[in-house]
Design an enzyme around this catalytic site. Structure first.
Site, mmCIF file in Angstrom:
data_model
loop_
_atom_site.group_PDB
_atom_site.id
_atom_site.type_symbol
_atom_site.label_atom_id
_atom_site.label_comp_id
_atom_site.label_asym_id
_atom_site.label_seq_id
_atom_site.Cartn_x
_atom_site.Cartn_y
_atom_site.Cartn_z
ATOM 1 N N GLY A 89 9.845 -23.884 1.833
ATOM 2 C CA GLY A 89 9.285 -23.251 3.012
ATOM 3 C C GLY A 89 8.435 -24.252 3.760
ATOM 4 O O GLY A 89 8.627 -25.461 3.664
ATOM 5 N N ARG A 90 7.456 -23.753 4.475
ATOM 6 C CA ARG A 90 6.591 -24.644 5.249
ATOM 7 C C ARG A 90 5.360 -25.079 4.483
ATOM 8 O O ARG A 90 4.720 -26.070 4.838
ATOM 9 C CB ARG A 90 6.198 -23.961 6.551
ATOM 10 C CG ARG A 90 7.435 -23.760 7.426
ATOM 11 C CD ARG A 90 7.249 -23.704 8.900
ATOM 12 N NE ARG A 90 5.927 -23.817 9.423
ATOM 13 C CZ ARG A 90 5.278 -22.830 10.046
ATOM 14 N NH1 ARG A 90 5.834 -21.655 10.194
ATOM 15 N NH2 ARG A 90 4.076 -23.030 10.528
ATOM 16 N N GLU A 93 4.527 -28.834 3.515
ATOM 17 C CA GLU A 93 4.011 -29.735 4.540
ATOM 18 C C GLU A 93 2.499 -29.892 4.394
ATOM 19 O O GLU A 93 1.949 -30.975 4.577
ATOM 20 C CB GLU A 93 4.334 -29.203 5.935
ATOM 21 C CG GLU A 93 5.811 -29.127 6.242
ATOM 22 C CD GLU A 93 6.101 -28.387 7.534
ATOM 23 O OE1 GLU A 93 5.150 -28.101 8.315
ATOM 24 O OE2 GLU A 93 7.278 -28.083 7.780
ATOM 25 N N CYS A 119 14.131 -26.827 -1.792
ATOM 26 C CA CYS A 119 13.930 -26.877 -0.350
ATOM 27 C C CYS A 119 12.932 -27.974 0.032
ATOM 28 O O CYS A 119 13.057 -29.110 -0.398
ATOM 29 C CB CYS A 119 13.505 -25.491 0.133
ATOM 30 S SG CYS A 119 13.573 -25.225 1.905
ATOM 31 N N HIS A 120 11.914 -27.626 0.808
ATOM 32 C CA HIS A 120 10.922 -28.598 1.256
ATOM 33 C C HIS A 120 9.923 -28.969 0.159
ATOM 34 O O HIS A 120 9.047 -29.804 0.381
ATOM 35 C CB HIS A 120 10.195 -28.075 2.490
ATOM 36 C CG HIS A 120 11.035 -28.101 3.726
ATOM 37 N ND1 HIS A 120 12.035 -27.178 3.957
ATOM 38 C CD2 HIS A 120 11.043 -28.942 4.783
ATOM 39 C CE1 HIS A 120 12.616 -27.449 5.108
ATOM 40 N NE2 HIS A 120 12.043 -28.517 5.631
ATOM 41 N N TYR A 139 16.121 -29.551 0.837
ATOM 42 C CA TYR A 139 16.674 -29.208 2.141
ATOM 43 C C TYR A 139 17.020 -30.528 2.831
ATOM 44 O O TYR A 139 16.256 -31.499 2.755
ATOM 45 C CB TYR A 139 15.685 -28.369 2.958
ATOM 46 C CG TYR A 139 16.360 -27.754 4.150
ATOM 47 C CD1 TYR A 139 17.263 -26.707 3.980
ATOM 48 C CD2 TYR A 139 16.153 -28.252 5.426
ATOM 49 C CE1 TYR A 139 17.934 -26.163 5.065
ATOM 50 C CE2 TYR A 139 16.809 -27.714 6.522
ATOM 51 C CZ TYR A 139 17.708 -26.670 6.326
ATOM 52 O OH TYR A 139 18.375 -26.142 7.396
#
Length: 190
Positions: A89-90, A93, A119-120, A139
């Site tokens: 997800g985000r 970050e 993913c991320h 990802y």
């Protein structure tokens, strides 16, 4: 099989399916799972994001659920856990910028304990500098960071439903790979 202790690192806008699915899978398998987030206390929540593949050039994003935090950030002792889960997800970050997050990840690798990232979440692995010479996937937009960190990039399957296992590390590209991702993680954990 004895119950294991698993830690999951999350933050606001963690991918909904990539947090909820492994959280429930660990409980279903009889393991204890703690969810932790920098600056958060037990009983608080993070907001999830639901990402979907709807035919656009990239995934879409919608607000998801309130996901529970089960342990105070300041009380996390990574040495007491048998495995680590890093959803995407985000939130990665943000999490990759937290030195304590990176210390926790490095400790799991130093102790050769099972680590599952999807993913991320690969951004956190790259920032922690733990993937040199390791086969992994994430990802696709994360491949450069992983390559710069020395990882051997494994191209995700077209439906993002595959998994890569390399030693104590299990990686997947996105939530469609959750079943394969958790199956391989549970093999290592058990």
């Amino acid at each position: 099989m004895s119950a294991k202790r698993v830690l999951m690192l999350v933050g606001d806008f963690v991918e909904d399916y990539e947090a909820i699915f492994p959280y429930q899978a660990m409980q279903m398998a009889g393991h204890h799972i703690d969810t932790a987030s920098p600056g958060k206390e037990s009983g608080s929540t993070v907001v999830t994001a639901i990402h979907d593949f709807e035919g656009f050039q990239t995934y879409t994003e919608k607000r998801g659920h309130n996901f529970p935090i089960t342990i105070d950030w300041g009380l996390v002792d990574e040495s007491t856990y048998d495995g680590l889960i890093i959803p995407g997800g985000r939130s990665p970050e943000f999490l990759q910028l937290d030195e304590r997050v990176l210390e926790i990840v490095r400790k799991f690798f130093a102790d050769n304990k099972p680590v599952a990232s999807t993913c991320h979440g690969g951004l956190i692995l790259a920032a922690a500098e733990v993937v040199e010479g390791r086969r992994c996937q994430a990802y696709p937009s994360c491949w450069r960071e992983l390559a710069w960190a020395g990882a051997i990039w494994e191209e995700p399957t077209p439906g993002y439903d595959g998994v890569t296992a390399d030693g104590n590390l299990v990686t997947a590209a996105a939530w469609p790979g959750n079943p394969a991702w958790m199956r391989e993680f549970l093999k290592l954990l058990n």
